[in-house]
Design an enzyme around this catalytic site. Structure first.
Site, short mmCIF file in Angstrom:
data_model
loop_
_atom_site.label_atom_id
_atom_site.label_comp_id
_atom_site.label_asym_id
_atom_site.label_seq_id
_atom_site.Cartn_x
_atom_site.Cartn_y
_atom_site.Cartn_z
N CYS A 2 6.54 9.00 14.80
CA CYS A 2 6.54 9.13 16.26
C CYS A 2 6.91 10.57 16.61
O CYS A 2 7.56 11.27 15.85
CB CYS A 2 7.52 8.21 16.97
SG CYS A 2 7.23 6.48 16.68
N ARG A 27 2.29 12.52 13.04
CA ARG A 27 3.50 11.73 12.82
C ARG A 27 3.37 10.31 13.33
O ARG A 27 4.24 9.47 13.09
CB ARG A 27 4.67 12.40 13.53
CG ARG A 27 5.08 13.64 12.81
CD ARG A 27 6.06 14.44 13.57
NE ARG A 27 6.53 15.48 12.70
CZ ARG A 27 7.69 15.46 12.07
NH1 ARG A 27 8.52 14.47 12.27
NH2 ARG A 27 8.03 16.43 11.27
N TRP A 76 4.12 5.51 16.39
CA TRP A 76 3.79 4.76 15.18
C TRP A 76 4.54 3.44 15.32
O TRP A 76 5.77 3.42 15.32
CB TRP A 76 4.24 5.52 13.94
CG TRP A 76 3.84 4.83 12.67
CD1 TRP A 76 2.61 4.85 12.09
CD2 TRP A 76 4.68 4.02 11.83
NE1 TRP A 76 2.62 4.09 10.94
CE2 TRP A 76 3.87 3.58 10.76
CE3 TRP A 76 6.00 3.63 11.88
CZ2 TRP A 76 4.36 2.77 9.75
CZ3 TRP A 76 6.49 2.81 10.87
CH2 TRP A 76 5.67 2.39 9.82
N ASN A 102 12.36 7.93 19.17
CA ASN A 102 12.00 7.89 17.75
C ASN A 102 13.14 7.20 17.01
O ASN A 102 14.31 7.50 17.28
CB ASN A 102 11.90 9.31 17.16
CG ASN A 102 10.65 10.03 17.58
OD1 ASN A 102 9.83 9.46 18.30
ND2 ASN A 102 10.51 11.27 17.16
N GLY A 103 12.82 6.35 16.06
CA GLY A 103 13.85 5.66 15.30
C GLY A 103 13.80 4.16 15.55
O GLY A 103 12.78 3.64 16.01
N GLU A 485 -0.23 8.57 -8.68
CA GLU A 485 -0.48 9.40 -7.49
C GLU A 485 -1.95 9.26 -7.06
O GLU A 485 -2.25 9.13 -5.87
CB GLU A 485 -0.11 10.86 -7.80
CG GLU A 485 -0.49 11.89 -6.76
CD GLU A 485 0.04 11.61 -5.35
OE1 GLU A 485 0.91 10.75 -5.18
OE2 GLU A 485 -0.46 12.26 -4.42
N LYS A 489 -3.41 7.74 -3.52
CA LYS A 489 -4.40 8.44 -2.67
C LYS A 489 -5.56 7.51 -2.34
O LYS A 489 -6.01 7.45 -1.21
CB LYS A 489 -4.95 9.69 -3.38
CG LYS A 489 -4.00 10.84 -3.57
CD LYS A 489 -3.79 11.68 -2.34
CE LYS A 489 -2.56 11.25 -1.59
NZ LYS A 489 -1.30 11.73 -2.09
N GLU A 492 -4.50 4.81 0.04
CA GLU A 492 -4.10 5.35 1.34
C GLU A 492 -5.29 5.77 2.20
O GLU A 492 -5.33 5.47 3.38
CB GLU A 492 -3.19 6.55 1.05
CG GLU A 492 -2.60 7.22 2.24
CD GLU A 492 -1.67 8.36 1.84
OE1 GLU A 492 -1.84 8.92 0.73
OE2 GLU A 492 -0.80 8.72 2.64
N HIS A 508 -0.85 -6.10 -22.59
CA HIS A 508 0.20 -7.09 -22.33
C HIS A 508 -0.09 -7.91 -21.07
O HIS A 508 0.81 -8.52 -20.51
CB HIS A 508 1.56 -6.39 -22.22
CG HIS A 508 1.95 -5.69 -23.49
ND1 HIS A 508 2.29 -6.36 -24.64
CD2 HIS A 508 1.99 -4.37 -23.80
CE1 HIS A 508 2.54 -5.49 -25.60
NE2 HIS A 508 2.36 -4.28 -25.11
N LYS A 608 2.49 10.66 9.05
CA LYS A 608 2.81 11.70 8.08
C LYS A 608 4.29 11.70 7.71
O LYS A 608 4.65 11.86 6.56
CB LYS A 608 2.42 13.06 8.68
CG LYS A 608 2.68 14.25 7.77
CD LYS A 608 1.69 14.28 6.63
CE LYS A 608 1.90 15.48 5.72
NZ LYS A 608 1.24 15.25 4.43
O1 M6R Z 1 7.68 13.99 3.46
P1 M6R Z 1 7.92 13.25 2.19
O2 M6R Z 1 7.46 13.99 0.98
O3 M6R Z 1 9.36 12.81 2.05
O4 M6R Z 1 7.05 11.94 2.32
C1 M6R Z 1 7.13 10.90 1.39
C2 M6R Z 1 5.97 9.95 1.54
O5 M6R Z 1 6.00 9.33 2.80
C3 M6R Z 1 4.62 10.65 1.38
O6 M6R Z 1 4.56 11.33 0.17
C4 M6R Z 1 3.46 9.64 1.45
O7 M6R Z 1 3.53 8.78 0.37
C5 M6R Z 1 2.13 10.39 1.49
N1 M6R Z 1 1.44 10.03 2.69
C6 M6R Z 1 1.23 10.06 0.36
O8 M6R Z 1 0.04 10.78 0.42
#
Ligand code: M6R
Length: 613
Positions: A2, A27, A76, A102-103, A485, A489, A492, A508, A608
């Site tokens: 947010c 955000r 968000w 926010n929060g 990772e 991606k 996501e 296994h 983000k």
């Molecule tokens: O800002 P940060 O590195 O602490 O964020 C952590 C995760 O929210 C962030 O890496 C998220 O997993 C990404 N969107 C992945 O691409």
């Protein structure tokens, strides 16, 4: 998570609020709203819309707003679905208070029940709205807005950054900050309250990060701040220079693509940065030379992509620095029994420096007496300020929700740190450290070439890759967190289900899943022993009719032969295999998502910066 933008100026500031929101829209982009006071009627007037800011802009064409003071929010969703009613700003019963938040207000259910029992009428399902109604009561029972705010925060539990516009208070914005970040900017005839200083506008000359647990009153070129106990709080202002529109896609179709291509330069920049640290690197990381020599272990805590970088470091620390290494997800670490390790370097990794779980971890570790190194990209973030030592990632603004260049820089810094610790422990000499830095630079030089080599193939085959609804990704040692990772991606941004496995674990259980409908992508290793083990695992897949896509290295002919198709990379330093694969892996995922028509930079349901636990 947010975004808040409140502006005060001489003329119309609605456009400033809107462009501030645009800067931080990544955000949260479920819905957005703006409120101001109608100059003729003095009533609060607002526009809200579901979807990203394009929708809000369209709504503003229908109902234009103009005022010298305005407040905006991009949401968000946490409590309550994505609806106009749940979009901020939220109001009290009589629309005399507008607030954005926010929060999370953790005790909102109890507050709401209590307020409703006294006749308050709620219009949304949000936690936020309860605050507007609490403030409505406090404004009636206290002598000033300051007293009302102080009385309100006493009722609230959770994390909250609030910006507030009162119908009956001219030229003034109010704010509250508790755990969620907020910052104030002042100009000659203007002022702003924003959750991220990126959204301060050109009129601002100085800014201050608001201390935690404060409330305040902001007017043009004026800000008064109080601690939650009512005592005055001095702000430390820094000069503010507007850097122009930092968000710039250049000629790229998406920020993600631009950021993939920036990785060569960010590696070069970060190696330059660590080289300039020289002997200051001890103080940079916040430890004495002797403390480093005595280190027995290192413990990284992070979320998402940053957690995967910590897992890669786990391999580096053990094999290069010969110390025990641990990596934990912050959301899990926070709720485990405290078992502090002796002679351990704790570190947090975060692109944003605001991720709530990681930030809480940092605070918890510091409270228990630990020094905590932050490896952070945003230098003005809470984690950057609160860590006892810091390595700056220097990756520049990362806009796409999917992290790309920040992952790469974290891996680079942790690889370098492993060598520096090894050097202090007498395991390697300064030439080895220099060689390690050069090895990183070699990877940087190779990245774009790998995309050039395979771009046409990937573009052509993207729809084929995208035709599968599930994948298995395999790796071993450092190529396993890299596989994780890659999986994150693909989930996501392409919304394709992927399970990442340590290749040796396949037999296994998960091997039962293998068939011609689920490709197995294998990320190879440059370690000859690990490579042979990996090869056997791939043979097991092949023997069961699986489709194998290999990310292999030159000379790994058996793997290349057994795979249905391969991307082949030059040989680099043994632990840096993932670093030479990273851009192409991200590009491959990007093209799959693109061929599925996904929203690349703003994938559904995400944001983000995850500032709620
Ligand atoms: O800002 P940060 O590195 O602490 O964020 C952590 C995760 O929210 C962030 O890496 C998220 O997993 C990404 N969107 C992945 O691409």
């Amino acid at each position: 998570m947010c975004g808040i933008v409140g502006c005060i100026g001489k003329k119309d500031v609605v456009c400033n609020v809107l462009s501030g929101l645009e800067t931080i829209e990544y955000r949260g982009y479920d819905s957005a709203g703006i409120v101001c006071r109608d100059e003729n009627t003095q009533a609060l007037v607002w526009v809200k819309a579901c979807g990203d800011l394009v929708a809000l802009k369209e709504a503003l064409v229908e109902k234009p707003l103009h005022a010298p003071i305005a407040l905006g929010h991009t949401r968000w969703a946490t409590h309550g679905g994505v609806t106009v009613e749940n979009t901020h700003p939220h109001f009290d019963c009589h629309h005399t208070i507008a607030l954005v938040h926010n929060g999370i207000i953790e005790n909102y259910r109890a507050l709401r029940a209590d307020l409703e029992s006294r006749g308050h009428v709620f219009r949304s399902q949000t936690d936020t709205e309860a605050v507007a109604h609490v403030l409505e009561e406090k404004l009636k029972t206290t002598a000033s807005p300051k007293e009302a705010l102080l009385a309100t925060v006493k009722e609230l539990e959770g994390s909250f950054a609030l910006a507030i516009l009162l119908r009956d208070l001219d030229d003034t914005l109010l704010f509250v900050r508790n755990r969620s970040p907020l910052c104030v900017g002042l100009g000659e005839d203007s002022a702003s309250v924003v959750s991220d200083m990126l959204s301060l506008d050109q009129s601002i000359q100085q800014y201050a990060i608001l201390p935690d647990q404060t409330i305040g009153i902001v007017r043009a070129n004026f800000c008064e701040v109080y601690n939650f106990d009512g005592s005055p709080c001095e702000l430390v202002y820094q000069p503010f220079t507007w850097l122009g529109q930092l968000k710039n896609k250049k000629n790229y179709e998406h920020y993600m693509l631009k950021e993939i291509h920036e990785q060569k330069q960010v590696i070069i920049d970060v190696v330059k940065y660590v080289r300039t640290l020289g002997n200051n690197w001890y103080s940079a990381i916040g430890l004495q030379k002797e403390e480093i020599q005595k280190l027995e272990s290192i413990f990284g805590v992070a979320c998402g992509t940053s957690y995967h970088a910590a897992c890669m470091a786990h391999q580096y620390m053990r094999s290069i620095a010969h110390i025990h290494s641990y990596a934990e997800r912050a959301s899990e670490f926070l709720y485990q029994p405290e078992m502090p390790l002796k002679n351990c370097l704790y570190y947090v990794l975060s692109q944003s420096g605001e991720t709530a779980d990681t930030l809480e971890t940092l605070r918890m570790l510091k409270k228990s007496g630990q020094k905590v190194l932050g490896i952070i990209n945003v230098p003005t973030s809470s984690m950057a300020r609160e860590s006892t030592g810091i390595l700056h990632m220097n990756a520049g603004l990362e806009v796409a929700v999917a992290s790309t260049k920040s992952f790469t820089v974290q891996v680079v810094l942790l690889y370098w740190l492993a060598y520096k610790i090894a050097q202090e422990k007498g395991l390697v000499d300064s030439f080895a450290v220099e060689q390690a830095e050069n090895d990183l630079l070699v990877c940087a030089q190779l990245l774009d070439g790998m995309i050039d080599k395979y771009q046409a193939t990937i573009d052509e085959r993207a729809t084929y890759y995208a035709s599968f609804s599930k994948y298995i990704f395999l790796g071993r040692q450092e190529s396993f967190p890299f596989a994780q990772e890659a999986a994150l991606k693909l989930k996501e941004i392409a919304y394709i289900f992927v399970e990442a496995y340590q290749a040796g674990e396949l037999k296994h259980g998960p091997l039962a899943l293998v068939d011609k409908n689920m490709p197995v992508v294998v990320f190879s290793s440059l370690d000859p022993i690990i490579y042979r083990k990996l090869l056997s695992n791939v043979q097991e897949v092949k023997a069961r009719g699986g489709i194998v896509i290999a990310f292999a290295f030159e000379g790994q002919n058996e793997l290349i032969a057994v795979a249905s198709e391969s991307f082949v990379f030059p040989v680099v330093a043994v632990h840096l295999g993932p670093l030479v694969m990273v851009s192409l892996m991200q590009y491959w995922v990007y093209r799959i998502a693109l061929s599925l028509g996904r929203s690349i930079d703003k994938p559904r349901n995400l944001a983000k910066s995850v500032t709620v636990e």
